[in-house]
Design a protein around this motif. Structure first.
Motif, PDB file in Angstrom:
ATOM      1  N   TRP A 200      50.388  43.823  38.505  1.00  0.00           N
ATOM      2  CA  TRP A 200      49.374  43.189  39.350  1.00  0.00           C
ATOM      3  C   TRP A 200      47.967  43.543  38.864  1.00  0.00           C
ATOM      4  CZ3 TRP A 200      52.566  47.144  41.040  1.00  0.00           C
ATOM      5  CH2 TRP A 200      51.956  48.359  41.350  1.00  0.00           C
ATOM      6  N   MET A 201      46.997  42.816  39.410  1.00  0.00           N
ATOM      7  CA  MET A 201      45.602  42.984  39.027  1.00  0.00           C
ATOM      8  C   MET A 201      44.732  42.609  40.218  1.00  0.00           C
ATOM      9  SD  MET A 201      43.678  41.422  35.641  1.00  0.00           S
ATOM     10  CE  MET A 201      44.323  39.800  35.937  1.00  0.00           C
ATOM     11  N   ASP A 202      43.510  43.155  40.259  1.00  0.00           N
ATOM     12  CA  ASP A 202      42.566  42.844  41.339  1.00  0.00           C
ATOM     13  C   ASP A 202      41.821  41.544  41.053  1.00  0.00           C
ATOM     14  OD1 ASP A 202      43.261  45.154  42.629  1.00  0.00           O
ATOM     15  OD2 ASP A 202      41.429  46.260  42.099  1.00  0.00           O
ATOM     16  N   PHE A 203      41.769  40.688  42.085  1.00  0.00           N
ATOM     17  CA  PHE A 203      41.006  39.446  42.024  1.00  0.00           C
ATOM     18  C   PHE A 203      40.026  39.431  43.199  1.00  0.00           C
ATOM     19  CE2 PHE A 203      45.056  38.582  40.020  1.00  0.00           C
ATOM     20  CZ  PHE A 203      44.700  37.891  38.870  1.00  0.00           C
ATOM     21  N   THR A 204      38.820  38.935  42.958  1.00  0.00           N
ATOM     22  CA  THR A 204      37.849  38.768  44.039  1.00  0.00           C
ATOM     23  C   THR A 204      37.886  37.321  44.501  1.00  0.00           C
ATOM     24  OG1 THR A 204      36.427  40.542  43.233  1.00  0.00           O
ATOM     25  CG2 THR A 204      35.434  38.935  44.729  1.00  0.00           C
ATOM     26  N   TYR A 205      38.425  37.126  45.698  1.00  0.00           N
ATOM     27  CA  TYR A 205      38.537  35.796  46.309  1.00  0.00           C
ATOM     28  C   TYR A 205      37.281  35.529  47.136  1.00  0.00           C
ATOM     29  CZ  TYR A 205      43.616  36.101  45.360  1.00  0.00           C
ATOM     30  OH  TYR A 205      44.853  36.233  44.778  1.00  0.00           O
ATOM     31  N   ARG A 206      36.875  34.266  47.187  1.00  0.00           N
ATOM     32  CA  ARG A 206      35.707  33.899  47.992  1.00  0.00           C
ATOM     33  C   ARG A 206      36.002  32.647  48.817  1.00  0.00           C
ATOM     34  NH1 ARG A 206      30.302  35.089  48.573  1.00  0.00           N
ATOM     35  NH2 ARG A 206      28.973  33.370  49.259  1.00  0.00           N
TER      36      ARG A 206
END
Length: 365
Positions: A200-206
């Motif tokens: 997994w990896m971090d994503f910045t959702y908006r």
């Protein structure tokens, strides 16, 4: 740059550009007939500064909303290369517009909007969340074992689908390309007999909600997209932590039945380039759930996202360069047969249908 919007004579046109802090309305420097002229130098400077300060940037991305004769069309445009000398032509795909009457001018008095203006738009709500999401997985109901690798090449462009809810339905309106100055990799995500593995990896959702007012009538645009990602956050385990959002798998396609002739050589191998498209999918419904619990997103938009099995598509190839690499090697005891399925994401969202998941299911026989 110039954008010709065909069949737009007499239309009201709104232009938004994606800045580091989110979408911002921009005004054309000139309008000649059906052609808009835009100066994007400030936008490019903002992203150049952001890359220096925060380590990620984007190709310029704009959204054009066209309203004409009670109909609306929304078009996202990714501007690759030197956009100063580009001319782009778009043909709006109009749909009947559902509006409500304006009952108060309070929101029109904020910012640069004047209450007497016959048409305007304003950002009413927004929310960002950084969320870890699965980018690759193996579900192993077999005696197989193996390993996965996963990496991101620094400064390589990755495209994320931008989704909009308008007129009671979700549509994919375009792809915005972003990059990170940092690389990241996992060299050995191993799984033993009967073990699963997750990467997994971090994503910045908006999320953004825009109110658009035209001649006493209102309608809303709700946007959901991934603004950026952090390749240094790549992690793996033989279980999925509770805070990590799952791969959006709706169905499994049978890949084949394989025979392991020796335990010293993999009976199955995969690399990301083996996918039938240059995109894979990641979860978005976890973010939608957060928005819904906080009362940020409209109930109708949240319900429609869930009902349509919405996801975010990730384009991993740009200008013949593959941003991500992923490999899988699967081994088995000598003389055994194994079956492998690949995951698929399926949605009823407009302008997109089926996208593969980097997910595998292994069973005996």
């Amino acid at each position: 740059m110039a954008i010709e919007v065909q069949n737009s004579t007499g239309a009201k046109i709104f232009v938004k550009a994606l800045y580091p802090e989110g979408f911002r309305e921009i005004k054309p420097t000139a309008i000649k007939g059906e052609t808009l002229y835009l100066d994007l130098s400030e936008l490019k400077r903002a992203w150049k500064d952001n890359a220096k300060k925060h380590g990620y940037g984007v190709e310029p991305f704009i959204v054009i909303t066209i309203v004409k004769d009670g109909k609306v069309a929304v078009q996202g445009i990714s501007l690759k290369g030197d956009s100063r000398y580009q001319k782009i032509t778009i043909l709006p795909n109009y749909k009947p517009l559902k509006t409500t009457k304006e009952v108060s001018s309070e929101s029109a008095s904020s910012g640069n909007i004047q209450p007497m203006d016959s048409y305007w738009e304003v950002l009413e709500e927004y929310r960002e969340e950084t969320i870890p999401a699965v980018v690759a997985e193996v579900l192993n109901a077999d005696y197989s074992w193996g390993q996965m690798t996963y990496s991101y090449m620094a400064n390589a462009h990755v495209g994320f689908g931008v989704y909009i809810f308008v007129n009671s339905e979700w549509s994919r309106t375009g792809t915005h390309y972003t990059y990170n100055v940092n690389g990241g990799s996992i060299s050995h995500a191993a799984f033993d007999r009967g073990e699963d593995v997750y990467i997994w990896m971090d994503f910045t959702y908006r999320y953004e909600r825009w109110k658009i007012h035209i001649d006493g009538q209102n309608f809303y645009e709700e946007y959901v997209f991934v603004k950026s990602f952090d390749p240094t956050s790549l992690s793996w385990a033989n279980y999925k932590p509770s805070n990590v959002k799952p791969a959006p798998i709706n169905s499994w396609d049978f890949e084949g039945r394989y025979y392991s002739s020796t335990y010293t050589y993999p009976y199955y191998r995969f690399s990301l380039g083996d996918l039938t498209t240059d995109a894979f999918s990641i979860d978005v419904l976890g973010f939608i759930s957060i928005l819904s619990s906080a009362g940020v997103i409209s109930p109708s938009a949240a319900a429609a996202a869930s009902a349509s099995d919405m996801f975010i598509d990730v384009n991993y190839e740009y200008s013949n360069t593959q941003a991500f690499t992923c490999t899988l090697d699967v081994y088995g005891d000598t003389g055994r047969y194994h079956r492998i399925w690949k995951g698929q994401s399926e949605t009823t969202v407009n302008n997109i249908n089926t996208v593969p998941v980097v997910g595998f299911y292994i069973s005996q026989g």
